[in-house]
Design a protein around this motif. Structure first.
Motif, PDB file in Angstrom:
ATOM      1  N   LEU A   1      39.128  25.573  15.097  1.00 38.52           N
ATOM      2  CA  LEU A   1      40.485  25.557  14.753  1.00 38.52           C
ATOM      3  C   LEU A   1      41.005  24.189  14.490  1.00 38.52           C
ATOM      4  O   LEU A   1      41.457  23.774  13.210  1.00 38.52           O
ATOM      5  CB  LEU A   1      41.582  26.289  15.430  1.00 38.52           C
TER       6      LEU A   1
ATOM      7  N   LYS B   1      48.251  31.056  13.018  1.00 35.41           N
ATOM      8  CA  LYS B   1      47.474  30.017  12.248  1.00 35.41           C
ATOM      9  C   LYS B   1      45.841  30.205  12.665  1.00 35.41           C
ATOM     10  O   LYS B   1      45.204  30.099  11.750  1.00 35.41           O
ATOM     11  CB  LYS B   1      47.794  28.544  13.371  1.00 35.41           C
ATOM     12  N   ILE B   2      45.613  31.064  13.560  1.00 35.62           N
ATOM     13  CA  ILE B   2      44.474  31.477  13.807  1.00 35.62           C
ATOM     14  C   ILE B   2      43.661  32.408  12.817  1.00 35.62           C
ATOM     15  O   ILE B   2      42.694  32.332  12.187  1.00 35.62           O
ATOM     16  CB  ILE B   2      44.327  32.243  15.501  1.00 35.62           C
TER      17      ILE B   2
ATOM     18  N   ASP C   1      35.843  27.866  22.101  1.00 37.57           N
ATOM     19  CA  ASP C   1      36.197  28.824  20.972  1.00 37.57           C
ATOM     20  C   ASP C   1      37.763  29.349  21.680  1.00 37.57           C
ATOM     21  O   ASP C   1      38.113  29.887  20.766  1.00 37.57           O
ATOM     22  CB  ASP C   1      35.132  29.774  20.784  1.00 37.57           C
TER      23      ASP C   1
ATOM     24  N   TYR D   1      39.451  33.901  18.477  1.00 42.09           N
ATOM     25  CA  TYR D   1      39.282  34.302  17.333  1.00 42.09           C
ATOM     26  C   TYR D   1      37.945  35.245  17.515  1.00 42.09           C
ATOM     27  O   TYR D   1      37.097  34.635  17.735  1.00 42.09           O
ATOM     28  CB  TYR D   1      39.226  33.556  16.263  1.00 42.09           C
TER      29      TYR D   1
ATOM     30  N   HIS E   1      44.903  32.584   9.689  1.00 42.45           N
ATOM     31  CA  HIS E   1      45.057  31.811   8.687  1.00 42.45           C
ATOM     32  C   HIS E   1      43.490  30.975   8.503  1.00 42.45           C
ATOM     33  O   HIS E   1      42.921  31.062   7.420  1.00 42.45           O
ATOM     34  CB  HIS E   1      46.107  31.096   8.313  1.00 42.45           C
ATOM     35  N   TYR E   2      43.207  30.388   9.447  1.00 36.86           N
ATOM     36  CA  TYR E   2      41.946  29.550   9.341  1.00 36.86           C
ATOM     37  C   TYR E   2      40.719  30.453   9.824  1.00 36.86           C
ATOM     38  O   TYR E   2      39.621  29.831   9.625  1.00 36.86           O
ATOM     39  CB  TYR E   2      42.244  28.288  10.152  1.00 36.86           C
ATOM     40  N   LYS E   3      41.026  31.403  10.451  1.00 40.19           N
ATOM     41  CA  LYS E   3      39.691  32.337  11.000  1.00 40.19           C
ATOM     42  C   LYS E   3      38.854  31.537  11.935  1.00 40.19           C
ATOM     43  O   LYS E   3      37.810  31.670  11.899  1.00 40.19           O
ATOM     44  CB  LYS E   3      38.878  32.792   9.807  1.00 40.19           C
ATOM     45  N   ALA E   4      39.749  30.920  12.981  1.00 38.25           N
ATOM     46  CA  ALA E   4      38.697  30.232  13.970  1.00 38.25           C
ATOM     47  C   ALA E   4      40.040  29.974  15.140  1.00 38.25           C
ATOM     48  O   ALA E   4      41.030  29.988  15.000  1.00 38.25           O
ATOM     49  CB  ALA E   4      38.521  28.824  13.422  1.00 38.25           C
ATOM     50  N   SER E   5      39.327  29.553  16.130  1.00 42.84           N
ATOM     51  CA  SER E   5      40.044  29.116  17.055  1.00 42.84           C
ATOM     52  C   SER E   5      39.496  28.004  18.139  1.00 42.84           C
ATOM     53  O   SER E   5      38.126  27.714  17.865  1.00 42.84           O
ATOM     54  CB  SER E   5      40.403  30.358  17.993  1.00 42.84           C
TER      55      SER E   5
ATOM     56  N   LYS F   1      38.923  22.633  11.290  1.00 41.76           N
ATOM     57  CA  LYS F   1      39.575  23.019  10.188  1.00 41.76           C
ATOM     58  C   LYS F   1      40.909  22.513   9.787  1.00 41.76           C
ATOM     59  O   LYS F   1      41.086  22.223   8.539  1.00 41.76           O
ATOM     60  CB  LYS F   1      39.640  24.569  10.180  1.00 41.76           C
ATOM     61  N   GLU F   2      41.756  22.526  10.862  1.00 42.26           N
ATOM     62  CA  GLU F   2      42.815  21.956  10.663  1.00 42.26           C
ATOM     63  C   GLU F   2      42.947  20.261   9.952  1.00 42.26           C
ATOM     64  O   GLU F   2      43.764  19.803   9.200  1.00 42.26           O
ATOM     65  CB  GLU F   2      43.938  21.964  11.932  1.00 42.26           C
TER      66      GLU F   2
END
Length: 341
Positions: free
Chosen positions: A336, A325-326, A298, A288, A328-332, A339-340
């Motif tokens: 990620l 999914k990335i 990351d 991301y 949606h959460y703006k992260a990897s 956040k999940e």
């Protein structure tokens, strides 16, 4: 020859002949049998023998004992019968002979079960201390395939099918690519200009392809993965930028491309380092907002994409859900996962 020795031997022979012609008494026969049990050959002390020669130089001197005594076969066989151990024959001579086998005919159940779940070289057998000829030739074949994968090139025909253009890194040849990974992480100046002129700016998802360390992986898998990924992202209404191919690229090159195009997510399809099980394995790295200085934590990776691992079509479809999914959460990567949870 020593005259005294000749004389003694001659006298011994004469006495032996006279004894054979005469009739032996019972007492004499018993004495002879006792003599037969003595040593086969008697050895004399050389010093004492020479001293006798000096003291009595006369050739007529007689010895009370013969120089050499001989045994009859019967007496020798009789002595051997008293021996409980025969040292002339090895102790294993009486063991039953068995057919030699290099290995067991059938593998154990545990080895058979393991072979079903791994492509590793287990339960392959051996010939003495060495691998079997078939196993060794297969090993050499796999090693040659790995070398070809590293030094091979992706064909122009495949790039035309994918409808992608090609750019290069700062690497000049394969040897430099292997020894200088840092040069594979940066684009050449000409390639930067080409990318900025041909590619869409600020895409949601930017797909890039590189041979990496296995051109064979790209040749075998990228078409199915790329088409399945495209279809998956379109079904999810996710915008795709302009895909292109990088010759001799490294994973961290996605950071510089993210800087140039300001992409929100980059999906990087690249050939994995080949092994002796498969030289056609491909990976998909996802990140991301990759930028210069992005840490490895990351990044995310879906690896082992090939016919013996994750099927290419299945991998392409799965990558679409990961990208969703990335976004949606703006992260990897680690972010990620945090956040999940």
């Amino acid at each position: 020859m020593n005259e005294q020795l000749v004389s003694m031997i001659t006298q011994l022979v004469m006495e032996k002949m006279n004894n054979n012609t005469s009739v032996n008494s019972p007492h004499e026969s018993a004495i002879q049998k006792e003599e037969q049990k003595e040593t086969l050959i008697k050895f004399y002390d050389t010093i004492a023998h020479r001293a006798d020669e000096v003291a009595s130089p006369s050739p007529t001197v007689q010895s009370n004992e013969p120089l050499i005594k001989l045994f009859h076969n019967e007496a020798r066989n009789h002595e051997q019968s008293y021996s409980s151990v025969n040292y002339d024959e090895p102790s294993y001579a009486s063991a039953a002979a068995t057919v030699f086998k290099f290995e067991e005919d059938e593998l154990s159940e545990s080895v058979q079960a393991a072979k079903k779940h791994t492509p590793a070289r287990i339960g392959i057998g051996r010939a003495g201390t060495r691998p079997k000829t078939k196993t060794w030739l297969k090993f050499r074949l796999d090693h040659a395939a790995a070398v070809d994968a590293v030094y091979g090139e992706v064909t122009e025909e495949l790039l035309q099918k994918l409808d992608v253009f090609q750019v290069t890194t700062r690497v000049t040849d394969k040897e430099e690519y292997i020894t200088r990974p840092d040069l594979g992480r940066r684009l050449s100046d000409e390639s930067k200009t080409v990318i900025q002129s041909k590619c869409q700016k600020n895409p949601k998802v930017q797909i890039i392809i590189s041979n990496g360390l296995s051109a064979s992986a790209i040749e075998e898998n990228v078409q199915d993965v790329y088409l399945a990924l495209q279809q998956s992202l379109r079904n999810l209404n996710i915008e795709i930028g302009t895909t292109f191919y990088i010759d001799k690229g490294r994973v961290a090159l996605m950071d510089e491309i993210g800087e140039l195009l300001q992409a929100e997510v980059i999906v990087y399809l690249i050939g994995e380092r080949p092994g002796l099980v498969s030289a056609e394995s491909m990976s998909a790295y996802i990140c991301y907002q990759p930028r210069m200085g992005t840490v490895e934590a990351d990044r995310m990776v879906v690896s082992n994409i090939h016919k013996g691992g994750i099927p290419p079509l299945e991998a392409g479809a799965y990558l679409g859900t990961v990208v969703q999914k990335i976004l949606h959460y703006k992260a990897s990567g680690v972010g990620l996962v945090a956040k999940e949870s």
